[in-house]
Design an enzyme around this catalytic site. Sequence first.
Site: not given
Ligand code: 5RP
Length: 218
Positions: A84, A121, A28, A96, A103
């Site tokens: 994140d 990241k 996600t 996030g 997940e």
């Molecule tokens: O853990 C997650 C969601 O729960 C996402 O994988 C993580 O927040 C990274 O998202 P993005 O690719 O939009 O930075």
Amino acid sequence: MDQNAKKQAVAKAAIDYVESDSIVGVGTGSTVNFFIEELGKIKHKIEGAVSSSEASTERLKALGIEVFELNEVSNLSVYIDGADEVTEHKHMIKGGGAALTREKIVAGAATTFVCIVDESKRVPVLGSFPLPVEVIPMARSFVARELVKLGGDPEYRQGVVTDNGNVILDVHNLEILNPRELEQKINNIPGVVTNGIFALRGADIVLSATESGVETFK
Ligand SMILES: O=C(CO)[C@H](O)[C@H](O)COP(=O)(O)O
């Protein structure tokens, strides 16, 4: 290369890990959304996907990709998801986007977890990003007090209810020097469903998009 271009580059690179005729585990977030677009371009080569969120499920179905329940699938060769934060040890903070529980489940069911990030990241130590913790609603205040005892500063994520009907506490000011140990400690707090440290089951491969291309860490 702007950040979206980096996300697209790393999403394209992740397609190389998708096996023909397989069911793909899909995470996600905005980086994964680029991967879903790439998966749509090869949907004739795969059987379908297992998703970690309602949001990703909707995107997959909109592209004509069949989405299976995890209970229907016995073998998941690869799981593709963002993070994140991620360290050189392939430990992550995730959640996030409030999808951390499903997940962590789908990642645990997959043989290979491929984490796709842009270089922003990558961190030496986890914890600058507030640690998401999914909590049973009636336990929110008790869990918050327990997280304070662990040195954190928990903040209730207002207005967010997860796909599982739970709430999120975002824990600030943690310097996570032993991710595996802290992941287990937080797991043991009654009322915690999942915490966003992915260290007991970290990534197997990290694809990191930089200005000069995509770096692979195995
Ligand atoms: O853990 C997650 C969601 O729960 C996402 O994988 C993580 O927040 C990274 O998202 P993005 O690719 O939009 O930075």
